[in-house]
Design an enzyme around this catalytic site. Structure first.
Site, short mmCIF file in Angstrom:
data_model
loop_
_atom_site.label_atom_id
_atom_site.label_comp_id
_atom_site.label_asym_id
_atom_site.label_seq_id
_atom_site.Cartn_x
_atom_site.Cartn_y
_atom_site.Cartn_z
N ARG A 8 0.83 -1.22 0.00
CA ARG A 8 0.00 0.00 0.00
C ARG A 8 0.86 1.26 0.00
O ARG A 8 0.46 2.27 -0.57
CB ARG A 8 -0.93 0.00 1.20
CG ARG A 8 -2.02 -1.03 1.01
CD ARG A 8 -3.08 -0.93 2.06
NE ARG A 8 -4.24 -1.68 1.62
CZ ARG A 8 -5.18 -2.16 2.42
NH1 ARG A 8 -5.11 -1.96 3.70
NH2 ARG A 8 -6.20 -2.82 1.92
N LYS B 48 -20.00 -14.60 2.56
CA LYS B 48 -21.41 -14.35 2.80
C LYS B 48 -22.16 -13.82 1.59
O LYS B 48 -21.69 -12.94 0.89
CB LYS B 48 -21.54 -13.29 3.89
CG LYS B 48 -21.14 -13.74 5.26
CD LYS B 48 -21.56 -12.65 6.21
CE LYS B 48 -21.02 -12.77 7.59
NZ LYS B 48 -21.01 -11.43 8.20
N GLY C 101 -10.28 -8.17 -0.51
CA GLY C 101 -9.03 -8.39 0.20
C GLY C 101 -8.55 -9.83 0.14
O GLY C 101 -7.40 -10.10 -0.18
N GLY D 176 -13.74 -3.24 0.20
CA GLY D 176 -15.12 -2.74 0.28
C GLY D 176 -15.42 -1.71 -0.79
O GLY D 176 -16.51 -1.68 -1.36
P1 ADP Z 1 -13.05 -11.06 -0.24
O1 ADP Z 1 -12.24 -10.52 0.93
O2 ADP Z 1 -12.17 -11.44 -1.40
O3 ADP Z 1 -14.17 -10.15 -0.62
P2 ADP Z 1 -14.68 -12.66 1.50
O4 ADP Z 1 -14.17 -11.90 2.68
O5 ADP Z 1 -16.09 -12.48 1.10
O6 ADP Z 1 -13.72 -12.44 0.24
O7 ADP Z 1 -14.54 -14.23 1.78
C1 ADP Z 1 -13.33 -14.84 2.09
C2 ADP Z 1 -13.52 -15.91 3.13
O8 ADP Z 1 -14.50 -16.85 2.74
C3 ADP Z 1 -12.25 -16.70 3.35
O9 ADP Z 1 -11.82 -16.50 4.66
C4 ADP Z 1 -12.66 -18.14 3.11
O10 ADP Z 1 -12.09 -19.04 4.02
C5 ADP Z 1 -14.15 -18.09 3.28
N1 ADP Z 1 -14.82 -19.19 2.57
C6 ADP Z 1 -14.82 -19.44 1.26
N2 ADP Z 1 -15.50 -20.57 0.97
C7 ADP Z 1 -15.96 -21.06 2.14
C8 ADP Z 1 -16.74 -22.20 2.52
N3 ADP Z 1 -17.19 -23.06 1.61
N4 ADP Z 1 -17.03 -22.35 3.83
C9 ADP Z 1 -16.58 -21.47 4.74
N5 ADP Z 1 -15.85 -20.38 4.45
C10 ADP Z 1 -15.54 -20.17 3.17
MG MG Z 2 -12.62 -10.53 3.08
#
Ligand code: ADP
Ligand code: MG
Length: 412
Positions: free
Chosen positions: A37, A214, A369, A392
């Protein structure tokens, strides 16, 4: 309309107050584990210094409780920035206190000052909606912003990671600096260009890959993208809310029960819009999630007592084929619990497919992230067109939301 950048204004002899995102990851001893960063802010910083301006840099780091907390000091960042710039960086032990003011006043052309963590002042994170009916909060936020603004002649925003927030340093400071130049830096310029062009002028087929923890975090993105893309690939934990909405058995997989109806509605809407939706046909499942946990591959329904932690090999193959013919790709969210091998297999397969498609001429954007760190873990960062620096913020951009903190800045 395009925003004015720091290249469009004269900074010679001026004090430039610049909001950057120096929210770097650190280990337990406070050692910076990635200076990415800081490195990404260098082009704008160097531009100001090379053109005879002096810099007052401000950032947040972590989530202190609105008061001084040495665990979140920006001091190590000043040191690292100094090494990268190969010149001294003055550090102020406060943000708007006597030390900051004296050091800002003493700046000469080419000098750099970094203020202490903005979030040591609780006013930084007061939300405008909370301050609406509370005049004392409004006054506190405005006064904090005025103190920052009074140190400078020019405002530059290069903190894309916080661009979706109405923090004092992001929105109130430029508001009170009306009449003075208020512009974006090169990092924000690049993000707006990449994300904006990709969403608004995509070469087709346009494919979105969505995964992660989620559905509720990403409902807005899915809603917005089904109107724009030709195909959506859904993996990660959120796939199981969708699969449940289609009547599949998902065992003990993560599911947001209050979003099952919403998921069903989104799938129907996608069909109406002729947007193809792919869900994983098979899964890696465990009884209990842990490193080295015994796992099975299941096709279709998942038995009670088992939890999906990754997409299965059939899904990986199918998703790969559906990514390889894309000309534009947006990816947010890992396909499984990629932090715990071997449940990184699905994410790896998808990352490799995105890299390969990019090699064949597709434009690819990764936001989020965890998705960005998965790409880095795989060493594929140079094979992706653009990895967004805003988790975000890039999500809200994909949702089509407006950023007040950028809207308020000067137009070309
Ligand atoms: P990003 O930061 O790229 O937007 P998120 O924060 O939405 O992604 O999601 C990342 C998290 O989702 C990771 O910590 C990963 O372990 C979790 N994850 C992905 N698939 C599953 C699953 N099938 N069950 C539980 N957790 C999951
Ligand atoms: Mg995340």
């Amino acid at each position: 309309m395009a925003k004015k950048t720091v290249a469009d204004i004269d900074v010679k002899g001026k004090r430039v107050l610049m909001r950057v995102d120096f929210n770097v990851p650190q280990d337990d001893d406070g050692k910076i584990t990635s200076d990415d960063r800081i490195v990404k802010a260098l082009p704008t910083i160097k531009h100001v210094l090379d053109h005879g301006g002096s810099l007052i840099l401000m950032s947040h780091l972590g989530r202190p409780e609105g008061a001084r907390d040495d665990a979140y000091t920006l001091k190590p960042v000043a040191q690292r920035l100094s090494e990268l710039l190969k010149k001294p960086v003055v550090f102020a032990n406060d943000t708007i206190g006597p030390d900051a003011k004296a050091k800002a006043k003493a700046l000469k052309g080419g000098d750099v000052l970094l203020l202490e963590n903005l979030r040591f002042n609780k006013e930084e994170v007061i939300k405008d909606k909370d301050a609406k009916d509370k005049p004392d909060l409004r006054t506190a936020k405005d006064n904090f912003a005025k103190e920052l603004a009074a140190m400078a002649d020019v405002y530059v925003d290069d903190a894309f990671g916080t661009a979706h927030r109405d923090n004092a340093s992001m929105l109130t400071v430029p508001a009170v600096m009306q009449g003075k130049p208020r512009v974006i830096g090169f990092l924000i310029e690049k993000e707006l260009k990449f994300l904006g062009d990709t969403i608004n002028k995509p070469v087709r087929p346009f494919v979105a890959i969505l995964g992660g923890a989620k559905v509720s975090d990403k409902i807005g993105v899915i809603e917005s993208l089904i109107n724009k893309v030709n195909r959506i690939i859904i993996g990660g934990a959120m796939a199981y809310t969708f699969l449940k909405s289609r009547g599949k058995a998902i065992g003990d997989s993560r599911c947001e029960d209050n979003f099952v109806d919403k998921a069903a509605a989104l799938l129907n809407r996608a069909t109406e819009l002729n947007c193809e939706v792919l869900l994983p046909p098979d899964h890696a499942v465990v009884r209990k999630l842990a490193a080295g946990a015994e796992h099975r591959i299941l096709v279709g329904d998942i038995d009670p007592g088992w939890q999906a932690v990754d997409i299965g090999p059939m899904a990986a193959k199918e998703f790969t084929a559906k990514i390889l013919d894309a000309k534009t790709i947006v990816w947010n969210g890992p396909m499984g619990v990629f932090e715990i091998p071997p449940f990184d297999k699905g994410t790896k397969a998808v990352a490799q497919a995105v890299a390969k498609a990019t090699g064949k001429g597709a434009k690819s954007i990764v936001g989020g992230g965890d998705s960005a760190s998965a790409i880095e873990q795989l060493g594929l960062q140079d094979k992706i067109s653009h990895i967004s620096t805003g988790g975000g913020a890039s999500l809200e951009f994909l949702e089509g939301k407006k950023f007040k903190a950028i809207d308020i800045l000067d137009e070309k």
